[in-house]
Design an enzyme around this catalytic site. Structure first.
Site, PDB file in Angstrom:
ATOM      1  N   HIS A   3      47.021  69.271  49.247  1.00  0.00           N
ATOM      2  CA  HIS A   3      47.469  68.425  50.362  1.00  0.00           C
ATOM      3  C   HIS A   3      46.559  67.218  50.583  1.00  0.00           C
ATOM      4  CE1 HIS A   3      49.996  71.932  52.241  1.00  0.00           C
ATOM      5  NE2 HIS A   3      50.577  71.374  51.197  1.00  0.00           N
TER       6      HIS A   3
ATOM      7  N   ASN B  45      43.850  87.901  55.936  1.00  0.00           N
ATOM      8  CA  ASN B  45      44.279  87.136  57.104  1.00  0.00           C
ATOM      9  C   ASN B  45      43.956  87.940  58.368  1.00  0.00           C
ATOM     10  OD1 ASN B  45      46.011  85.603  59.057  1.00  0.00           O
ATOM     11  ND2 ASN B  45      46.789  84.654  57.186  1.00  0.00           N
TER      12      ASN B  45
ATOM     13  N   CYS C  68      45.163  53.080  49.329  1.00  0.00           N
ATOM     14  CA  CYS C  68      45.649  51.768  49.743  1.00  0.00           C
ATOM     15  C   CYS C  68      47.180  51.764  49.697  1.00  0.00           C
ATOM     16  CB  CYS C  68      45.081  50.689  48.822  1.00  0.00           C
ATOM     17  SG  CYS C  68      45.691  49.057  49.247  1.00  0.00           S
TER      18      CYS C  68
ATOM     19  N   CYS D 162      47.818  48.554  46.854  1.00  0.00           N
ATOM     20  CA  CYS D 162      47.495  48.699  45.413  1.00  0.00           C
ATOM     21  C   CYS D 162      47.396  50.161  44.983  1.00  0.00           C
ATOM     22  CB  CYS D 162      46.219  47.926  45.064  1.00  0.00           C
ATOM     23  SG  CYS D 162      44.702  48.707  45.678  1.00  0.00           S
TER      24      CYS D 162
ATOM     25  N   THR E  66      46.244  81.682  55.311  1.00  0.00           N
ATOM     26  CA  THR E  66      47.387  80.762  55.422  1.00  0.00           C
ATOM     27  C   THR E  66      48.576  81.499  56.028  1.00  0.00           C
ATOM     28  OG1 THR E  66      48.953  79.335  54.237  1.00  0.00           O
ATOM     29  CG2 THR E  66      48.052  81.178  52.979  1.00  0.00           C
ATOM     30  N   SER E  67      49.342  80.763  56.863  1.00  0.00           N
ATOM     31  CA  SER E  67      50.550  81.347  57.445  1.00  0.00           C
ATOM     32  C   SER E  67      51.664  81.427  56.416  1.00  0.00           C
ATOM     33  CB  SER E  67      50.999  80.520  58.650  1.00  0.00           C
ATOM     34  OG  SER E  67      51.222  79.181  58.247  1.00  0.00           O
TER      35      SER E  67
HETATM   36  C1  BJW Z   1      42.626  83.397  59.676  1.00  0.00           C
HETATM   37  C2  BJW Z   1      41.494  83.214  60.440  1.00  0.00           C
HETATM   38  C3  BJW Z   1      40.340  83.780  59.954  1.00  0.00           C
HETATM   39  C4  BJW Z   1      43.067  82.242  61.467  1.00  0.00           C
HETATM   40  N1  BJW Z   1      40.363  84.447  58.810  1.00  0.00           N
HETATM   41  N2  BJW Z   1      42.635  84.057  58.545  1.00  0.00           N
HETATM   42  C5  BJW Z   1      62.669  72.267  56.840  1.00  0.00           C
HETATM   43  C6  BJW Z   1      62.543  71.149  57.645  1.00  0.00           C
HETATM   44  C7  BJW Z   1      61.653  70.113  57.337  1.00  0.00           C
HETATM   45  C8  BJW Z   1      60.868  70.181  56.220  1.00  0.00           C
HETATM   46  C9  BJW Z   1      60.999  71.294  55.426  1.00  0.00           C
HETATM   47  C10 BJW Z   1      61.876  72.311  55.731  1.00  0.00           C
HETATM   48  N3  BJW Z   1      61.753  73.288  54.773  1.00  0.00           N
HETATM   49  C11 BJW Z   1      60.809  72.902  53.916  1.00  0.00           C
HETATM   50  C12 BJW Z   1      60.359  71.676  54.298  1.00  0.00           C
HETATM   51  C13 BJW Z   1      59.346  70.920  53.624  1.00  0.00           C
HETATM   52  C14 BJW Z   1      57.996  70.952  54.294  1.00  0.00           C
HETATM   53  C15 BJW Z   1      57.735  72.321  54.872  1.00  0.00           C
HETATM   54  O1  BJW Z   1      57.369  73.253  54.191  1.00  0.00           O
HETATM   55  N4  BJW Z   1      57.877  72.485  56.176  1.00  0.00           N
HETATM   56  C16 BJW Z   1      57.719  73.781  56.812  1.00  0.00           C
HETATM   57  C17 BJW Z   1      56.849  73.625  58.031  1.00  0.00           C
HETATM   58  C18 BJW Z   1      59.087  74.320  57.103  1.00  0.00           C
HETATM   59  N5  BJW Z   1      57.102  70.639  53.238  1.00  0.00           N
HETATM   60  C19 BJW Z   1      56.815  69.392  52.915  1.00  0.00           C
HETATM   61  O2  BJW Z   1      57.244  68.449  53.530  1.00  0.00           O
HETATM   62  C20 BJW Z   1      55.937  69.206  51.698  1.00  0.00           C
HETATM   63  N6  BJW Z   1      56.504  68.304  50.807  1.00  0.00           N
HETATM   64  C21 BJW Z   1      57.615  68.573  50.145  1.00  0.00           C
HETATM   65  O3  BJW Z   1      58.197  69.623  50.268  1.00  0.00           O
HETATM   66  O4  BJW Z   1      58.013  67.579  49.291  1.00  0.00           O
HETATM   67  C22 BJW Z   1      59.317  67.640  48.741  1.00  0.00           C
HETATM   68  C23 BJW Z   1      60.200  66.950  49.741  1.00  0.00           C
HETATM   69  C24 BJW Z   1      60.227  65.592  49.745  1.00  0.00           C
HETATM   70  C25 BJW Z   1      61.074  64.953  50.645  1.00  0.00           C
HETATM   71  C26 BJW Z   1      61.819  65.696  51.541  1.00  0.00           C
HETATM   72  C27 BJW Z   1      61.750  67.078  51.533  1.00  0.00           C
HETATM   73  C28 BJW Z   1      60.921  67.711  50.616  1.00  0.00           C
HETATM   74  C29 BJW Z   1      54.601  68.619  52.099  1.00  0.00           C
HETATM   75  C30 BJW Z   1      53.846  69.532  52.954  1.00  0.00           C
HETATM   76  C31 BJW Z   1      52.527  68.904  53.326  1.00  0.00           C
HETATM   77  C32 BJW Z   1      51.892  69.722  54.411  1.00  0.00           C
HETATM   78  N7  BJW Z   1      50.969  68.993  55.044  1.00  0.00           N
HETATM   79  C33 BJW Z   1      50.242  69.621  56.151  1.00  0.00           C
HETATM   80  C34 BJW Z   1      49.720  68.553  57.079  1.00  0.00           C
HETATM   81  C35 BJW Z   1      48.675  67.763  56.434  1.00  0.00           C
HETATM   82  C36 BJW Z   1      48.116  66.937  57.510  1.00  0.00           C
HETATM   83  C37 BJW Z   1      46.690  67.158  57.676  1.00  0.00           C
HETATM   84  O5  BJW Z   1      46.101  68.192  57.356  1.00  0.00           O
HETATM   85  O6  BJW Z   1      46.160  66.237  58.195  1.00  0.00           O
HETATM   86  O7  BJW Z   1      49.212  70.464  55.638  1.00  0.00           O
HETATM   87  S1  BJW Z   1      51.188  70.712  57.159  1.00  0.00           S
HETATM   88  C38 BJW Z   1      49.859  71.764  57.567  1.00  0.00           C
HETATM   89  O8  BJW Z   1      50.306  73.065  57.172  1.00  0.00           O
HETATM   90  C39 BJW Z   1      48.695  71.370  56.632  1.00  0.00           C
HETATM   91  C40 BJW Z   1      48.347  72.693  56.040  1.00  0.00           C
HETATM   92  O9  BJW Z   1      47.718  72.498  54.783  1.00  0.00           O
HETATM   93  C41 BJW Z   1      49.649  73.403  55.946  1.00  0.00           C
HETATM   94  C42 BJW Z   1      49.542  74.888  55.824  1.00  0.00           C
HETATM   95  O10 BJW Z   1      49.036  75.456  56.985  1.00  0.00           O
HETATM   96  P1  BJW Z   1      48.068  76.698  56.883  1.00  0.00           P
HETATM   97  O11 BJW Z   1      46.882  76.321  56.105  1.00  0.00           O
HETATM   98  O12 BJW Z   1      48.819  77.868  56.416  1.00  0.00           O
HETATM   99  O13 BJW Z   1      47.587  76.840  58.397  1.00  0.00           O
HETATM  100  P2  BJW Z   1      48.281  77.602  59.637  1.00  0.00           P
HETATM  101  O14 BJW Z   1      47.689  77.068  60.856  1.00  0.00           O
HETATM  102  O15 BJW Z   1      49.743  77.570  59.521  1.00  0.00           O
HETATM  103  O16 BJW Z   1      47.866  79.118  59.412  1.00  0.00           O
HETATM  104  C43 BJW Z   1      46.528  79.552  59.570  1.00  0.00           C
HETATM  105  C44 BJW Z   1      46.461  81.000  59.176  1.00  0.00           C
HETATM  106  O17 BJW Z   1      45.123  81.406  59.205  1.00  0.00           O
HETATM  107  C45 BJW Z   1      47.234  81.940  60.106  1.00  0.00           C
HETATM  108  O18 BJW Z   1      48.003  82.831  59.326  1.00  0.00           O
HETATM  109  C46 BJW Z   1      46.129  82.706  60.855  1.00  0.00           C
HETATM  110  O19 BJW Z   1      46.480  84.041  61.149  1.00  0.00           O
HETATM  111  C47 BJW Z   1      45.037  82.669  59.845  1.00  0.00           C
HETATM  112  N8  BJW Z   1      43.685  82.763  60.371  1.00  0.00           N
HETATM  113  N9  BJW Z   1      41.865  82.498  61.609  1.00  0.00           N
HETATM  114  C48 BJW Z   1      41.552  84.556  58.168  1.00  0.00           C
HETATM  115  N10 BJW Z   1      39.180  83.674  60.672  1.00  0.00           N
HETATM  116 ZN    ZN Z   2      44.362  47.875  47.758  1.00  0.00          ZN
END
Ligand code: BJW
Ligand code: ZN
Length: 257
Positions: A125, A219, A133, A136, A194-195
């Site tokens: 991600h 998790n 940029c 460019c 990860t969720s």
């Molecule tokens: C612990 C703990 C401890 C706590 N020990 N555990 C329906 C509608 C709209 C979109 C979609 C859809 N279906 C699918 C999509 C596509 C979308 C998607 O998946 N959306 C879902 C939300 C439904 N995906 C995308 O858009 C991706 N691109 C894509 O599919 O391209 C093709 C495409 C192109 C054009 C159109 C459509 C498709 C890109 C996804 C990029 C995700 N980016 C983010 C934000 C980045 C911004 C940033 O960071 O600044 O990345 S989303 C956010 O979630 C971030 C994370 O990397 C990602 C995953 O989250 P994560 O890491 O799992 O965190 P949490 O908070 O969810 O979970 C934490 C976990 O830790 C929990 O389980 C806790 O229990 C646990 N925990 N403490 C162990 N101490």
């Molecule tokens: Zn540039």
């Protein structure tokens, strides 16, 4: 989990790892939670009242790039104050055992795995420490120093954006292909903090499983990936992963000695 259940699960996990030739880890925000980096879905996906999708999407950027930079500058400033925790370090230690047969696929953009010494890391991600940029396309490492409200490209003076994969954007083809190769070829997939609701990252779990890999989930709670997991280690990753590493050491010692 009771202590006894946990001990049995740790034994089981260490035994599987012991015979694994290739290991892949999929990590998420939970790994960094104990370092003091907020997870995404803990605060209802809000940042100062804004939905994450509004500050981490191409539409949000088009509407209000200053707000987006404020969000990322706040995140960068927070990460500058934190350190990798024992979970990050345990993953880096695991890599030393498998060398180039170990791949860490992380959804995290905080760079803490690299700081902890992990080497073969796919930041699918993107990274808070890099800019891209919008004119460019050049990608630069900027560390975590403050960047201001609307930083400019040093080459072409175009507007810079965070080098992060936002909702609705595709992942880098080469990085994603490497992640698929790792998931397809591993004997064990560790799914940590990860969720497993964001795609395509979450699809690595069924991909690995279909190829016969053992899936170990670490998790605080059960997640969308739990039904695909063979073994669950439920508790903080900063506690569970060092315990697993210790078990692995014991297993190796008892197997060789
Ligand atoms: C612990 C703990 C401890 C706590 N020990 N555990 C329906 C509608 C709209 C979109 C979609 C859809 N279906 C699918 C999509 C596509 C979308 C998607 O998946 N959306 C879902 C939300 C439904 N995906 C995308 O858009 C991706 N691109 C894509 O599919 O391209 C093709 C495409 C192109 C054009 C159109 C459509 C498709 C890109 C996804 C990029 C995700 N980016 C983010 C934000 C980045 C911004 C940033 O960071 O600044 O990345 S989303 C956010 O979630 C971030 C994370 O990397 C990602 C995953 O989250 P994560 O890491 O799992 O965190 P949490 O908070 O969810 O979970 C934490 C976990 O830790 C929990 O389980 C806790 O229990 C646990 N925990 N403490 C162990 N101490
Ligand atoms: Zn540039």
């Amino acid at each position: 989990m009771t202590d006894e259940e946990l001990n049995t699960a740790l034994d089981h996990a260490a035994r599987w790892l012991r015979v694994s030739k290739r290991v892949c880890v999929l990590s998420g925000a939970g790994v960094s939670a104990e370092s003091g980096v907020a997870t995404f879905r803990a605060s209802n996906g809000l940042w100062e009242g804004h939905r994450i999708e509004d500050v981490a999407s191409p539409d949000g950027w088009d509407r209000n790039p200053n707000l987006v930079w404020n969000f990322y500058n706040a995140r960068r400033a927070n990460v500058a104050t934190v350190k990798p925790n024992p979970g990050h370090h345990a993953i880096a230690e695991l890599e030393k055992r498998w060398g180039d047969r170990f791949t860490l696929v992380t959804q995290n953009v905080d760079g803490l795995h690299l700081e902890a010494g992990s080497v073969n890391v796919l930041e699918i991600h993107g990274s808070l420490r890099q800019t891209r940029c919008t004119v460019c396309g050049s990608v630069e490492n900027r560390g975590l120093d403050p960047l201001g409200e609307m930083p400019e490209c040093p080459q072409c003076h175009g507007v810079l954006r965070p080098h992060i994969v936002w909702f609705g954007e595709g992942l880098d083809d080469d990085i994603w292909s490497a992640a698929m190769v790792a998931a397809n070829g591993c004997d064990t997939l560790l799914v940590v903090g990860t969720s497993a609701v964001v795609y395509p990252a979450a699809s690595l779990v069924p991909i690995a499983r279909r190829k016969g890999a053992t899936v170990i989930e670490v998790n605080m709670t059960r997640t969308e990936a739990s039904s695909s997991a063979d073994i669950g280690l439920y508790g903080p990753s900063g506690v569970m992963l060092p315990k697993l590493l210790q078990k692995l050491g014991e297993t190796v010692a008892s197997a060789t000695g």
